[in-house]
Write a protein that holds these residues in place. Structure first.
Motif, PDB file in Angstrom:
ATOM      1  N   LYS A  35      -9.708  -3.244  -5.133  1.00  0.00           N
ATOM      2  CA  LYS A  35     -10.849  -3.233  -3.923  1.00  0.00           C
ATOM      3  C   LYS A  35     -10.100  -2.627  -2.687  1.00  0.00           C
ATOM      4  CE  LYS A  35     -14.539  -6.026  -2.014  1.00  0.00           C
ATOM      5  NZ  LYS A  35     -15.085  -7.125  -1.748  1.00  0.00           N
ATOM      6  N   ILE A  36      -9.070  -3.382  -2.560  1.00  0.00           N
ATOM      7  CA  ILE A  36      -8.476  -3.172  -1.150  1.00  0.00           C
ATOM      8  C   ILE A  36      -7.907  -1.654  -1.143  1.00  0.00           C
ATOM      9  CG2 ILE A  36      -6.392  -3.764   0.400  1.00  0.00           C
ATOM     10  CD1 ILE A  36      -8.842  -5.700   0.449  1.00  0.00           C
ATOM     11  N   VAL A  37      -7.443  -1.246  -2.096  1.00  0.00           N
ATOM     12  CA  VAL A  37      -6.993   0.073  -2.354  1.00  0.00           C
ATOM     13  C   VAL A  37      -8.229   1.264  -1.966  1.00  0.00           C
ATOM     14  CG1 VAL A  37      -5.925   1.895  -3.748  1.00  0.00           C
ATOM     15  CG2 VAL A  37      -5.124  -0.245  -3.724  1.00  0.00           C
ATOM     16  N   ASP A  38      -9.204   0.921  -2.751  1.00  0.00           N
ATOM     17  CA  ASP A  38     -10.428   1.700  -2.532  1.00  0.00           C
ATOM     18  C   ASP A  38     -10.885   1.765  -1.137  1.00  0.00           C
ATOM     19  OD1 ASP A  38     -10.134   2.502  -5.120  1.00  0.00           O
ATOM     20  OD2 ASP A  38     -11.703   0.851  -5.808  1.00  0.00           O
ATOM     21  N   GLU A  39     -10.830   0.497  -0.481  1.00  0.00           N
ATOM     22  CA  GLU A  39     -11.326   0.501   0.871  1.00  0.00           C
ATOM     23  C   GLU A  39     -10.395   1.209   1.874  1.00  0.00           C
ATOM     24  OE1 GLU A  39     -12.221  -3.454   2.623  1.00  0.00           O
ATOM     25  OE2 GLU A  39     -12.966  -4.376   0.646  1.00  0.00           O
ATOM     26  N   PHE A  40      -9.035   1.102   1.650  1.00  0.00           N
ATOM     27  CA  PHE A  40      -8.185   2.172   2.577  1.00  0.00           C
ATOM     28  C   PHE A  40      -8.355   3.458   2.304  1.00  0.00           C
ATOM     29  CE2 PHE A  40      -5.595  -1.928   3.379  1.00  0.00           C
ATOM     30  CZ  PHE A  40      -5.806  -1.929   4.713  1.00  0.00           C
ATOM     31  N   SER A  41      -8.489   3.660   0.827  1.00  0.00           N
ATOM     32  CA  SER A  41      -8.862   5.372   0.490  1.00  0.00           C
ATOM     33  C   SER A  41     -10.020   5.817   1.423  1.00  0.00           C
ATOM     34  CB  SER A  41      -9.077   5.211  -0.889  1.00  0.00           C
ATOM     35  OG  SER A  41      -7.655   5.024  -1.611  1.00  0.00           O
ATOM     36  N   VAL A  47      -4.839  10.443   2.781  1.00  0.00           N
ATOM     37  CA  VAL A  47      -3.694   9.721   2.364  1.00  0.00           C
ATOM     38  C   VAL A  47      -3.745   9.459   0.766  1.00  0.00           C
ATOM     39  CG1 VAL A  47      -2.403   7.728   2.986  1.00  0.00           C
ATOM     40  CG2 VAL A  47      -3.083   8.863   4.710  1.00  0.00           C
ATOM     41  N   ASP A  48      -2.732   9.571   0.164  1.00  0.00           N
ATOM     42  CA  ASP A  48      -2.924   8.838  -1.043  1.00  0.00           C
ATOM     43  C   ASP A  48      -2.312   7.351  -0.857  1.00  0.00           C
ATOM     44  OD1 ASP A  48      -1.908   7.898  -3.551  1.00  0.00           O
ATOM     45  OD2 ASP A  48      -1.095   9.730  -4.308  1.00  0.00           O
ATOM     46  N   VAL A  49      -3.421   6.478  -0.881  1.00  0.00           N
ATOM     47  CA  VAL A  49      -3.204   5.200  -0.491  1.00  0.00           C
ATOM     48  C   VAL A  49      -1.833   4.552  -1.418  1.00  0.00           C
ATOM     49  CG1 VAL A  49      -4.149   3.053  -0.315  1.00  0.00           C
ATOM     50  CG2 VAL A  49      -5.128   5.099   0.699  1.00  0.00           C
ATOM     51  N   MET A  50      -2.234   4.732  -2.640  1.00  0.00           N
ATOM     52  CA  MET A  50      -1.204   4.087  -3.806  1.00  0.00           C
ATOM     53  C   MET A  50       0.155   4.470  -3.634  1.00  0.00           C
ATOM     54  SD  MET A  50      -2.129   1.587  -5.298  1.00  0.00           S
ATOM     55  CE  MET A  50      -0.764   1.323  -6.724  1.00  0.00           C
ATOM     56  N   ASP A  51       0.245   5.878  -3.147  1.00  0.00           N
ATOM     57  CA  ASP A  51       1.806   6.345  -2.816  1.00  0.00           C
ATOM     58  C   ASP A  51       2.374   5.804  -1.855  1.00  0.00           C
ATOM     59  OD1 ASP A  51       3.884   8.294  -3.444  1.00  0.00           O
ATOM     60  OD2 ASP A  51       3.109   9.385  -2.045  1.00  0.00           O
ATOM     61  N   GLU A  52       1.560   5.592  -0.692  1.00  0.00           N
ATOM     62  CA  GLU A  52       1.880   4.903   0.721  1.00  0.00           C
ATOM     63  C   GLU A  52       2.073   3.548   0.386  1.00  0.00           C
ATOM     64  OE1 GLU A  52       2.954   6.425   3.246  1.00  0.00           O
ATOM     65  OE2 GLU A  52       2.230   8.342   2.378  1.00  0.00           O
ATOM     66  N   LEU A  53       1.218   2.799  -0.567  1.00  0.00           N
ATOM     67  CA  LEU A  53       1.506   1.326  -0.658  1.00  0.00           C
ATOM     68  C   LEU A  53       3.027   1.118  -1.411  1.00  0.00           C
ATOM     69  CD1 LEU A  53      -1.804  -0.019  -1.839  1.00  0.00           C
ATOM     70  CD2 LEU A  53      -0.649  -0.659   0.230  1.00  0.00           C
ATOM     71  N   LYS A  54       3.289   2.160  -2.268  1.00  0.00           N
ATOM     72  CA  LYS A  54       4.753   2.128  -3.038  1.00  0.00           C
ATOM     73  C   LYS A  54       5.781   2.292  -1.986  1.00  0.00           C
ATOM     74  CE  LYS A  54       2.830   3.700  -7.145  1.00  0.00           C
ATOM     75  NZ  LYS A  54       2.857   5.118  -8.373  1.00  0.00           N
ATOM     76  N   LYS A  55       5.645   3.112  -0.844  1.00  0.00           N
ATOM     77  CA  LYS A  55       6.658   3.224   0.134  1.00  0.00           C
ATOM     78  C   LYS A  55       6.685   1.851   0.831  1.00  0.00           C
ATOM     79  CE  LYS A  55       5.515   8.283   0.685  1.00  0.00           C
ATOM     80  NZ  LYS A  55       4.984   9.178   1.343  1.00  0.00           N
ATOM     81  N   ILE A  56       5.503   1.204   1.196  1.00  0.00           N
ATOM     82  CA  ILE A  56       5.661   0.025   2.053  1.00  0.00           C
ATOM     83  C   ILE A  56       6.267  -1.189   1.095  1.00  0.00           C
ATOM     84  CG2 ILE A  56       4.134  -1.740   2.881  1.00  0.00           C
ATOM     85  CD1 ILE A  56       1.987   0.339   3.226  1.00  0.00           C
ATOM     86  N   ARG A  57       6.082  -1.023  -0.148  1.00  0.00           N
ATOM     87  CA  ARG A  57       6.680  -2.020  -0.898  1.00  0.00           C
ATOM     88  C   ARG A  57       8.481  -1.669  -0.920  1.00  0.00           C
ATOM     89  NH1 ARG A  57       6.880  -5.859  -4.793  1.00  0.00           N
ATOM     90  NH2 ARG A  57       8.432  -5.436  -6.381  1.00  0.00           N
ATOM     91  N   GLY A  58       8.606  -0.370  -0.990  1.00  0.00           N
ATOM     92  CA  GLY A  58      10.064   0.047  -0.932  1.00  0.00           C
ATOM     93  C   GLY A  58      10.802  -0.308   0.365  1.00  0.00           C
ATOM     94  N   TRP A  59       9.789   0.111   1.533  1.00  0.00           N
ATOM     95  CA  TRP A  59      10.670  -0.394   2.746  1.00  0.00           C
ATOM     96  C   TRP A  59      10.783  -1.882   3.185  1.00  0.00           C
ATOM     97  CZ3 TRP A  59       9.442  -3.661   6.938  1.00  0.00           C
ATOM     98  CH2 TRP A  59       9.960  -2.969   8.139  1.00  0.00           C
ATOM     99  N   ASN A  60       9.760  -2.681   2.406  1.00  0.00           N
ATOM    100  CA  ASN A  60      10.031  -4.274   2.480  1.00  0.00           C
ATOM    101  C   ASN A  60      11.079  -4.670   1.394  1.00  0.00           C
ATOM    102  OD1 ASN A  60       7.743  -5.568   4.219  1.00  0.00           O
ATOM    103  ND2 ASN A  60       6.969  -3.873   3.622  1.00  0.00           N
ATOM    104  N   ILE A  61      11.141  -4.006   0.532  1.00  0.00           N
ATOM    105  CA  ILE A  61      12.520  -4.396  -0.386  1.00  0.00           C
ATOM    106  C   ILE A  61      13.928  -4.119   0.316  1.00  0.00           C
ATOM    107  CG2 ILE A  61      13.684  -3.883  -2.588  1.00  0.00           C
ATOM    108  CD1 ILE A  61      10.760  -3.395  -3.704  1.00  0.00           C
TER     109      ILE A  61
END
Length: 136
Positions: A35-41, A47-61
């Motif tokens: 639901k949050i992914v759809d809202e941001f999309s 933007v490819d929101v899922m792709d960016e979320l993966k980048k955010i996860r990677g950055w935080n790791i």
């Protein structure tokens, strides 16, 4: 690791399953559902929101000392997606800002122009050679 599901995501049967989690500064994982992914999309259509979320996860790791708090993680996600939207904004017909696709198109045109120039020059040189007497 404990997964934190925000209150606004907890009791939603259809959208409650996390599609990705983001590490927080307290060692827990913050869950993001569809639901949050759809809202941001919808908000960030370029933007490819899922792709960016993966980048955010990677950055935080990889930046464990700069991870966000439970309160600040959604602002971090929103800011990241907003920046991505600005970077990848779709070109409008009146836009004077060059985009990546413009760069590659210009590069291909230059390459084609150079190839045509070389071919033309080679033909001219052949014509010049034909007009001159052969020296043995």
């Amino acid at each position: 690791k404990k997964i934190i599901i925000p209150e606004n995501q907890e009791n939603n049967e259809n959208d409650g399953t996390p599609v990705i989690t983001i590490p927080l500064n307290n060692g827990k994982e913050f869950a993001i559902n569809q639901k949050i992914v759809d809202e941001f999309s919808q908000l960030y259509s370029a933007v490819d929101v899922m792709d960016e979320l993966k980048k955010i996860r990677g950055w935080n790791i990889t930046h464990s000392t700069r991870r966000k708090t439970e309160r600040g993680i959604m602002a971090h996600v929103n800011s990241w997606l907003s920046s991505a939207q600005d970077r990848y904004k779709k070109t409008s017909e009146n836009s004077s800002t060059p985009q990546f696709s413009d760069f590659f198109a210009a590069r291909e045109k230059r390459k084609k122009d150079q190839e045509e120039w070389v071919k033309k020059r080679q033909e001219e040189m052949l014509q010049e050679e034909k007009g001159k007497p052969f020296d043995a």
